[in-house]
Design a protein around this motif. Structure first.
Motif, PDB file in Angstrom:
ATOM      1  N   ILE A 183      43.156  29.396  32.172  1.00 33.37           N
ATOM      2  CA  ILE A 183      42.311  30.396  31.519  1.00 33.37           C
ATOM      3  C   ILE A 183      42.786  31.778  31.942  1.00 33.37           C
ATOM      4  CG2 ILE A 183      39.951  31.228  31.170  1.00 33.37           C
ATOM      5  CD1 ILE A 183      38.977  28.484  32.147  1.00 33.37           C
ATOM      6  N   ASN A 184      43.042  32.650  30.978  1.00 35.75           N
ATOM      7  CA  ASN A 184      43.455  34.003  31.304  1.00 35.75           C
ATOM      8  C   ASN A 184      42.351  34.747  32.049  1.00 35.75           C
ATOM      9  OD1 ASN A 184      43.634  37.134  30.293  1.00 35.75           O
ATOM     10  ND2 ASN A 184      45.658  36.226  30.615  1.00 35.75           N
ATOM     11  N   GLY A 185      42.740  35.571  33.001  1.00 32.68           N
ATOM     12  CA  GLY A 185      41.771  36.289  33.810  1.00 32.68           C
ATOM     13  C   GLY A 185      40.887  37.232  33.035  1.00 32.68           C
ATOM     14  N   ASN A 186      41.316  37.644  31.853  1.00 29.63           N
ATOM     15  CA  ASN A 186      40.489  38.526  31.034  1.00 29.63           C
ATOM     16  C   ASN A 186      39.438  37.758  30.240  1.00 29.63           C
ATOM     17  OD1 ASN A 186      39.916  41.223  30.115  1.00 29.63           O
ATOM     18  ND2 ASN A 186      40.798  40.663  28.136  1.00 29.63           N
ATOM     19  N   PRO A 246      33.609  40.249  34.213  1.00 30.03           N
ATOM     20  CA  PRO A 246      34.805  39.444  34.463  1.00 30.03           C
ATOM     21  C   PRO A 246      34.659  38.691  35.789  1.00 30.03           C
ATOM     22  CG  PRO A 246      35.390  41.695  33.852  1.00 30.03           C
ATOM     23  CD  PRO A 246      33.910  41.687  34.104  1.00 30.03           C
ATOM     24  N   ALA A 247      34.863  37.389  35.771  1.00 26.04           N
ATOM     25  CA  ALA A 247      34.666  36.594  36.983  1.00 26.04           C
ATOM     26  C   ALA A 247      35.514  37.112  38.137  1.00 26.04           C
ATOM     27  CB  ALA A 247      34.990  35.127  36.706  1.00 26.04           C
ATOM     28  N   ALA A 248      36.729  37.555  37.840  1.00 23.08           N
ATOM     29  CA  ALA A 248      37.647  37.992  38.897  1.00 23.08           C
ATOM     30  C   ALA A 248      37.133  39.212  39.645  1.00 23.08           C
ATOM     31  CB  ALA A 248      39.022  38.286  38.305  1.00 23.08           C
ATOM     32  N   ARG A 292      39.976  44.278  45.630  1.00 23.37           N
ATOM     33  CA  ARG A 292      40.230  43.240  44.618  1.00 23.37           C
ATOM     34  C   ARG A 292      39.297  43.405  43.422  1.00 23.37           C
ATOM     35  NH1 ARG A 292      36.321  39.506  43.387  1.00 23.37           N
ATOM     36  NH2 ARG A 292      36.088  39.003  45.593  1.00 23.37           N
ATOM     37  N   LYS A 293      38.022  43.677  43.687  1.00 28.75           N
ATOM     38  CA  LYS A 293      37.079  43.897  42.589  1.00 28.75           C
ATOM     39  C   LYS A 293      37.509  45.076  41.725  1.00 28.75           C
ATOM     40  CE  LYS A 293      32.757  42.108  44.546  1.00 28.75           C
ATOM     41  NZ  LYS A 293      31.355  42.459  44.852  1.00 28.75           N
ATOM     42  N   LYS A 294      37.865  46.175  42.364  1.00 24.44           N
ATOM     43  CA  LYS A 294      38.298  47.363  41.628  1.00 24.44           C
ATOM     44  C   LYS A 294      39.551  47.076  40.817  1.00 24.44           C
ATOM     45  CE  LYS A 294      39.384  52.259  42.266  1.00 24.44           C
ATOM     46  NZ  LYS A 294      39.513  53.366  43.254  1.00 24.44           N
ATOM     47  N   PHE A 295      40.489  46.321  41.398  1.00 25.39           N
ATOM     48  CA  PHE A 295      41.739  45.964  40.722  1.00 25.39           C
ATOM     49  C   PHE A 295      41.444  45.225  39.418  1.00 25.39           C
ATOM     50  CE2 PHE A 295      45.167  42.897  39.938  1.00 25.39           C
ATOM     51  CZ  PHE A 295      46.298  43.711  39.978  1.00 25.39           C
ATOM     52  N   THR A 335      47.072  40.039  33.472  1.00 25.84           N
ATOM     53  CA  THR A 335      48.237  39.533  34.199  1.00 25.84           C
ATOM     54  C   THR A 335      47.889  38.364  35.115  1.00 25.84           C
ATOM     55  OG1 THR A 335      47.958  41.061  36.068  1.00 25.84           O
ATOM     56  CG2 THR A 335      49.246  41.847  34.191  1.00 25.84           C
ATOM     57  N   TRP A 336      46.596  38.068  35.239  1.00 28.34           N
ATOM     58  CA  TRP A 336      46.124  37.011  36.144  1.00 28.34           C
ATOM     59  C   TRP A 336      45.666  35.808  35.343  1.00 28.34           C
ATOM     60  CZ3 TRP A 336      46.153  35.749  41.119  1.00 28.34           C
ATOM     61  CH2 TRP A 336      45.233  34.791  41.591  1.00 28.34           C
TER      62      TRP A 336
END
Length: 343
Positions: free
Chosen positions: A87-90, A139-141, A200-203, A212-213
């Motif tokens: 699954i794409n990070g977006n 976004p989960a990430a 990481r959250k800000k990224f 890209t993730w």
């Protein structure tokens, strides 16, 4: 009014509560669910818990660990999920959604509260609370407090004290540390994901970075979502400088946390917090005949609608219609189904 209700937490890989498992809140035992899309293990912890199952501990040693002991966190949803396709990070989002409108129940000051939530809890949170099926996803990430990549097994010497660096810790349950196993850390570094939680959250608030993730097929991801703002005892949202009494505006629907793939609109798993009238729950913690939770008041019978409104006003509700026979009254079984119900 909160004293008239009792809370139950369930989980499943779809919205239908009848297909959920009951979560043993504050237990170190994980609940495992699986579908064709994902395998999930999770723990739910709530401070000063007084809900179902009745034998549930009132708290967990988890809340004595940093940072929860200093932040005074009130609840946690900790989960390890392994997607069965990439699954794409977006596309992977985490948040709340509802089956029925809540626009007529939004309290005065909601816009202010939402701004505080975005500032204090999740800057990436977005959605439409005025829709027929309201939602607020991030976004989960970037939404989860902890993101650990990879299924690192912890090896502990007999004399070593437990710490929070991944996997299951005795008497606590799932505890994760930001980072991951060797492969997971390498995957993070490959696209420049920072090591620190806030960074990481800000990224991942940046859409191009999320694209890209990927949450990869067969890789386990450890996540923890927690905060000190939602009080499950008084059922209030206590934000910095702002308190919202949820019960005053509650419409009967459960509070649902969802992890989903928004590209396919496929739900991966659900954690549902449902309130029941105490009079509708048997001594053994099972629900009485005809009782089903998670439905808004406008789908209830007139009798049951009055019962729930009475409880919200702090009054003692009358017996449920489904239990009227036991009270020597006409037995009019309540129906909670509707053709418009989702799933």
């Amino acid at each position: 009014m909160a004293h008239n209700y009792i809370l139950q937490v369930t989980t499943g890989t779809e919205y239908d509560i009848t297909k959920h498992q009951i979560v043993p809140v504050n237990s170190p035992k994980t609940t495992r669910i699986e579908s064709e899309d994902v395998t999930v293990e999770l723990n739910v912890r709530i401070q000063n818990y007084r809900g179902l199952p009745r034998e549930s501990p009132s708290t967990s040693p988890y809340f004595d660990l940093p940072p929860h002991n200093t932040a005074k966190d009130q609840y946690s949803i900790a989960f390890k999920f392994t997607p069965k396709s990439t699954i794409n990070g977006n596309d992977l989002v985490f948040g709340n959604d509802f089956d029925h409108p809540i626009r007529d129940r939004l309290p005065p000051g909601f816009s202010t509260a939402f701004k505080i939530v975005k500032w204090a809890v999740d800057p990436g949170l977005d959605g439409d609370v005025y829709a027929d099926k309201p939602y607020l996803y991030g976004p989960a990430a970037s939404s989860v407090n902890i993101l650990s990549v990879g299924d690192r097994e912890k090896v502990k010497d007999d004399d070593e004290e437990d710490d929070d660096d991944g996997e299951e810790v005795e008497d606590v349950g799932l505890i994760f540390e930001e980072g991951g196993d060797a492969d997971g850390i390498a995957a993070r570094k490959e696209i420049g994901v920072p090591d620190a939680i806030a960074a990481r959250k800000k990224f991942f608030l940046n859409e191009e970075n999320r694209k890209t993730w990927s949450f990869k097929e067969g890789v386990a991801y450890g996540c923890d979502f927690y905060n000190p703002y939602l009080d499950f005892n008084d059922f209030a949202l206590r934000l910095p400088g702002f308190t919202m009494p949820i019960m005053k505006y509650w419409d009967g629907q459960g509070l649902r946390y969802v992890l989903k793939n928004r590209a396919t609109d496929k739900v991966l798993f659900v954690v549902l917090f449902t309130l029941y009238l105490k009079e509708d729950v048997n001594e053994d913690g099972t629900l009485k005949e005809g009782v089903e939770g998670g439905k808004p008041l406008d789908l209830l019978s007139e009798d049951d609608k009055k019962r729930y409104e009475a409880a919200k006003n702090g009054e003692t509700p009358a017996p449920a219609a489904s239990n009227a026979k036991a009270e020597g009254k006409e037995n009019e079984k309540t129906s909670y189904t509707n053709d418009d119900d989702v799933d």
